[in-house]
Scaffold this active site. Structure first.
Site, mmCIF file in Angstrom:
data_model
loop_
_atom_site.group_PDB
_atom_site.id
_atom_site.type_symbol
_atom_site.label_atom_id
_atom_site.label_comp_id
_atom_site.label_asym_id
_atom_site.label_seq_id
_atom_site.Cartn_x
_atom_site.Cartn_y
_atom_site.Cartn_z
ATOM 1 N N CYS A 40 5.138 16.681 19.242
ATOM 2 C CA CYS A 40 4.367 16.983 18.038
ATOM 3 C C CYS A 40 2.979 16.382 18.124
ATOM 4 O O CYS A 40 2.765 15.365 18.774
ATOM 5 C CB CYS A 40 5.074 16.483 16.781
ATOM 6 S SG CYS A 40 5.464 14.726 16.760
ATOM 7 N N GLY A 89 15.844 17.803 13.624
ATOM 8 C CA GLY A 89 16.878 16.772 13.685
ATOM 9 C C GLY A 89 17.189 16.086 12.384
ATOM 10 O O GLY A 89 18.289 16.188 11.866
ATOM 11 N N SER A 90 16.218 15.370 11.825
ATOM 12 C CA SER A 90 16.497 14.586 10.623
ATOM 13 C C SER A 90 16.394 15.445 9.374
ATOM 14 O O SER A 90 15.624 16.406 9.313
ATOM 15 C CB SER A 90 15.528 13.411 10.526
ATOM 16 O OG SER A 90 14.200 13.865 10.418
ATOM 17 N N HIS A 104 4.692 17.394 7.139
ATOM 18 C CA HIS A 104 3.901 16.250 6.693
ATOM 19 C C HIS A 104 3.154 16.544 5.403
ATOM 20 O O HIS A 104 2.405 15.708 4.911
ATOM 21 C CB HIS A 104 2.923 15.827 7.786
ATOM 22 C CG HIS A 104 3.613 15.349 9.033
ATOM 23 N ND1 HIS A 104 3.961 16.206 10.048
ATOM 24 C CD2 HIS A 104 4.056 14.119 9.404
ATOM 25 C CE1 HIS A 104 4.566 15.521 11.006
ATOM 26 N NE2 HIS A 104 4.639 14.263 10.638
ATOM 27 N N ARG A 118 3.234 6.450 6.034
ATOM 28 C CA ARG A 118 4.338 6.401 6.991
ATOM 29 C C ARG A 118 4.157 5.173 7.871
ATOM 30 O O ARG A 118 3.221 5.099 8.673
ATOM 31 C CB ARG A 118 4.355 7.675 7.834
ATOM 32 C CG ARG A 118 5.273 7.635 9.042
ATOM 33 C CD ARG A 118 6.727 7.675 8.676
ATOM 34 N NE ARG A 118 7.536 7.903 9.858
ATOM 35 C CZ ARG A 118 8.719 7.375 10.050
ATOM 36 N NH1 ARG A 118 9.245 6.574 9.153
ATOM 37 N NH2 ARG A 118 9.417 7.645 11.145
ATOM 38 N N GLU A 126 0.659 11.270 24.117
ATOM 39 C CA GLU A 126 -0.112 10.108 23.675
ATOM 40 C C GLU A 126 -0.130 9.002 24.726
ATOM 41 O O GLU A 126 -1.016 8.149 24.716
ATOM 42 C CB GLU A 126 0.435 9.550 22.366
ATOM 43 C CG GLU A 126 1.646 8.649 22.519
ATOM 44 C CD GLU A 126 2.162 8.136 21.190
ATOM 45 O OE1 GLU A 126 2.476 6.947 21.126
ATOM 46 O OE2 GLU A 126 2.270 8.921 20.252
ATOM 47 N N LEU A 129 0.826 -1.203 0.000
ATOM 48 C CA LEU A 129 0.000 0.000 0.000
ATOM 49 C C LEU A 129 0.863 1.257 0.000
ATOM 50 O O LEU A 129 0.577 2.217 -0.724
ATOM 51 C CB LEU A 129 -0.932 -0.012 1.214
ATOM 52 C CG LEU A 129 -1.947 1.130 1.276
ATOM 53 C CD1 LEU A 129 -2.857 1.120 0.062
ATOM 54 C CD2 LEU A 129 -2.762 1.061 2.560
#
Length: 779
Positions: A664, A453-454, A715, A536, A626, A20
């Site tokens: 986030c 960071g990335s 995103h 993702r 979360e 997918l």
């Protein structure tokens, strides 16, 4: 009398080889037609149904498949498309769905089949699905929102499954869950009560149920996990009124209402009173409440018990489950008892059959989605006396093996944790005393710029890592390549004017997996992928035993990056709560204890980074929010150990070393005091999709430390204009004094391409330059 004993609430849609992801991303880039994308979806759905049927499940789910997100699918089904996307109200297609999710239909998509304009726009907000690591697209509501049945996905997929001979139940989110998990986005009516939309929403549900009934559906599954939350009187009234109507919508159509992820407490009587044919209860999360449920369970309903954990990967203990099931059978009768996983299996990898390299002993302790379905069927057989008793013996042998294994418990780790003192979780001085020392050392300008960071994980980076892991590339050659990528990344940041650069994290496959690979007590899968959001996917590590750090993990790369620039390089680490939350965690000890073990390992890395000359260290904790229990009464205990774990890993450094953290896609209002209690010198947060709304938490709470509200939504493929970023920072400046503000993207940049990243970061730096010379906007 029911002819159904086993059913499933939902199945992973991603494909065994991530088909997918590959298909949707190829479609976005114009390498795959819509017909080819939809054909991939059909193949995946058909394979999913076949696998569930082969496992022996009596009643299968349909409409649990999605190309992006099930809540977004439902918004599209009922025409709830925010006005900014230019939808004309006629028909619905995948391009509109992708536009809402990403702010763009795709990098190569210029037209839309449903008549909406094709200008990129702000994507819909996304946030975590209850306390999981799955992100859903948040429905938006306005005073003029009107629902209408414009999509046909649920009907097409029911017809598709029935045509293949499968006995299926369509799956839909419940009306009160849908309203509760959405948010009002109406500048003219910011205090609009979304629950006034309930009647119109239920009208559309009635149409859906009636159409399904005419198609021949016998059962429909409607998920109302809000029953596990603290409900207001308005929400309770909404549940009563909506289900009174829905129960009469389509005579002959049977309804299963599901709740999961939590005990129900004071909501249990309301749940049991619903005028439907069957109720599903999560007996994994709610085992302590099961006795009360069984005592009060109505005599005219079917009880579906979720006895197999749909959110973890450990083998079910059949003896414990059978004891629960025996009680349930005695209370409601065998003919009114169904067995199922606790929740949708979308949170579990697909099958252990794709793990030939996994350690045999560890593998014997595990169960992925397919194996969980087998467990449901075996438990049903054992309960009813139709299964081979040897299956119970084999299961108990595996459970005992795990319990007694010397690989799990390490005396040195336990001794170190027992020796931790309260002072180990305190910085040397308060922030007010640390700040001038950090300013003197770092010499940063007003509105300092940084990233999270990335940097882009290009196809070349991924290919080189894959070759290295397969042994096709020597470690020396691979590390030379990584150094080249770091040089390019640092050079770009220097030229762009980023005040606090990062090394780009090219050596890292994932922000949790990378660390888990270097920590004792972790294990890894080859194909244990689960969906985080959209395309993702993540492959969570498995925490099976006591955790410790054998050697430094990041120091060499941060030290090398710092040697390339005179600017202060920021070291990048993942925090203990996030490593816990984004892993499959051992269930034989409290999660708090496992988290503190991880915290000590990260503390060692923080101290080593400081010793290597790194003046700023970011410890990412996006998962703290979360991890909150669903009930407020349980928050204090969780936040106490979660905050303490962060402080334990961050407090071993000197005052002049600046500690950053990042969070986030979380609502901060309810936990702002705990965020402050982290005592991070700088916190960066996601705010661009919410248009800085998340900063409202800081209006009444006078946050004293520094903060970077994200101005670039990574995103989405959109490149934000300088004017957009300036406007967002002006909003931030109305809440936070400018001396405390940083400028940064919302999150890491690994999923984006270099072209868009470079332009966006140049805009970000220009934003800082403008703000430094312009006078503050009047508020």
């Amino acid at each position: 009398m029911s002819d159904i004993h086993t059913h499933n609430l939902g199945y992973p849609r991603i494909g065994q080889q991530r088909e997918l992801k590959k298909a949707t991303e190829a479609y976005w880039h114009g390498r795959l037609s819509r017909e080819e994308l939809e054909a991939t979806g059909r193949r995946l759905r058909q394979d999913n149904w076949a696998r569930q049927q082969a496992a022996g499940i009596d009643l299968l789910p349909c409409n649990d498949f999605t190309f992006y997100d099930q809540m977004l699918d439902f918004s599209c089904l009922i025409g709830n498309v925010p006005p900014r996307f230019g939808w004309k109200g006629e028909g619905m297609d995948l391009d509109t769905l992708f536009l809402m999710a990403r702010g763009s239909r795709g990098e190569a998509r210029e037209t839309c089949g449903s008549g909406c304009s094709h200008q990129p726009s702000f994507a819909c907000e996304m946030t975590k699905w209850f306390d999981t690591n799955y992100h859903y697209i948040v429905p938006e509501f306005r005073a003029d929102t009107r629902f209408q049945l414009v999509g046909d996905k649920v009907f097409r997929e029911f017809e598709e499954a029935a045509g293949l001979g499968h006995k299926v139940k369509p799956v839909l989110p419940g009306p009160v869950t849908y309203l509760t998990l959405g948010k009002v986005q109406d500048e003219d009516h910011p205090n609009f009560d979304r629950y006034t939309l309930l009647d119109g929403l239920v009208d559309v549900y009635v149409q859906i149920l009636q159409r399904l009934a005419t198609q021949g559906a016998e059962w429909v599954q409607i998920d109302e996990p809000v029953f596990g939350l603290d409900l207001s009187p308005v929400q309770k009234d909404a549940l009563l009124s909506s289900w009174e109507r829905l129960s009469r919508a389509a005579p002959g159509l049977k309804i299963l209402v599901t709740s999961y992820f939590s005990e129900l407490h004071e909501n249990l009587p309301l749940f049991l009173s619903l005028p439907v044919q069957a109720l599903h209860y999560d007996a994994v999360r709610g085992s302590a409440e099961l006795e009360a449920l069984l005592t009060r369970f109505p005599k005219d309903k079917i009880l579906s018990l979720g006895v197999v954990n749909g959110r973890n990967i450990w083998k079910n203990d059949f003896s414990k489950s059978l004891a629960l099931l025996e009680k349930a059978r005695h209370a409601v009768g065998a003919d009114r008892l169904w067995l199922a996983p606790s929740c949708s299996l979308q949170h579990a990898p697909i099958t252990l059959a794709n793990e030939p390299a996994l350690d045999a002993e560890l593998k014997s302790w595990m169960a992925f989605a397919d194996e969980k379905l087998e467990e449901v069927v075996i438990l049903n057989g054992l309960l009813r006396g139709t299964a081979d008793a040897a299956l119970l013996t084999a299961n108990q042998s595996a459970i005992q093996s795990r319990r007694e294994s010397p690989r799990i418990h390490r005396a040195a780790v336990k001794a170190r944790l027992a020796a931790v003192k309260p002072a180990d979780s305190e910085r040397q001085s308060p922030f007010a005393q640390r700040r001038p020392l950090q300013q003197q050392k770092l010499k940063l300008p007003e509105f300092p710029t940084t990233t999270i960071g990335s940097f882009p994980q290009t196809a070349e980076v991924r290919a080189m890592r894959a070759r290295w892991k397969k042994g096709e590339l020597s470690t020396e050659s691979y590390e030379v390549f990584l150094q080249q990528e770091i040089r390019h990344c640092v050079s770009f940041q220097d030229e762009a004017g980023i005040d606090m650069p990062v090394h780009g994290e090219f050596e890292r496959n994932d922000m949790v997996e990378y660390f888990g690979e270097q920590l004792d007590g972790f294990s890894f899968t080859q194909n244990g992928w689960v969906q985080s959001y959209g395309s993702r996917y993540v492959k969570p590590p498995v925490i099976f035993g006591d955790v410790s750090r054998p050697a430094p993990m990041t120091v060499r790369w941060s030290r090398y990056a710092q040697s390339l620039t005179d600017r202060p390089m920021k070291g990048m680490l993942t925090g203990p709560v996030t490593i816990l939350q984004w892993s499959f965690v051992r269930d034989d000890q409290p999660r708090s204890e496992t988290t503190r073990q991880i915290a000590l390992a990260i503390r060692d890395e923080v101290v080593d980074l400081e010793a290597a000359g790194i003046a700023a260290i970011q410890i990412d904790e996006p998962a703290i929010r979360e991890g909150l229990p669903l009930r407020r009464s349980d928050w204090a205990a969780y936040l106490d150990w979660a905050v303490n774990a962060f402080r334990l890993c961050a407090s071993g450094v000197r005052d002049e070393t600046q500690i950053h953290t990042h969070m986030c896609y979380a609502e901060f209002n309810d936990i702002i005091e705990s965020i402050a209690a982290l005592d991070a010198d700088v916190i960066t947060i996601e705010t661009s999709r919410s248009n800085m709304e998340l900063l409202e938490a800081f209006v009444d709470f006078k946050y004293l430390n520094e903060i970077g509200p994200g101005v670039y939504d990574i995103h989405s493929p959109r490149i934000p204009a300088v004017e957009e970023m300036v406007a967002l920072m002006r909003k931030a400046e109305a809440v936070i004094p400018r001396a405390q503000l940083w400028i940064n993207p919302d999150c890491g940049l690994k999923t984006r391409g270099w072209a868009e990243v470079k332009t966006s970061l140049l805009h970000l730096v220009e934003t800082a330059r403008r703000l430094r010379v312009e006078k503050p906007a009047l508020v």
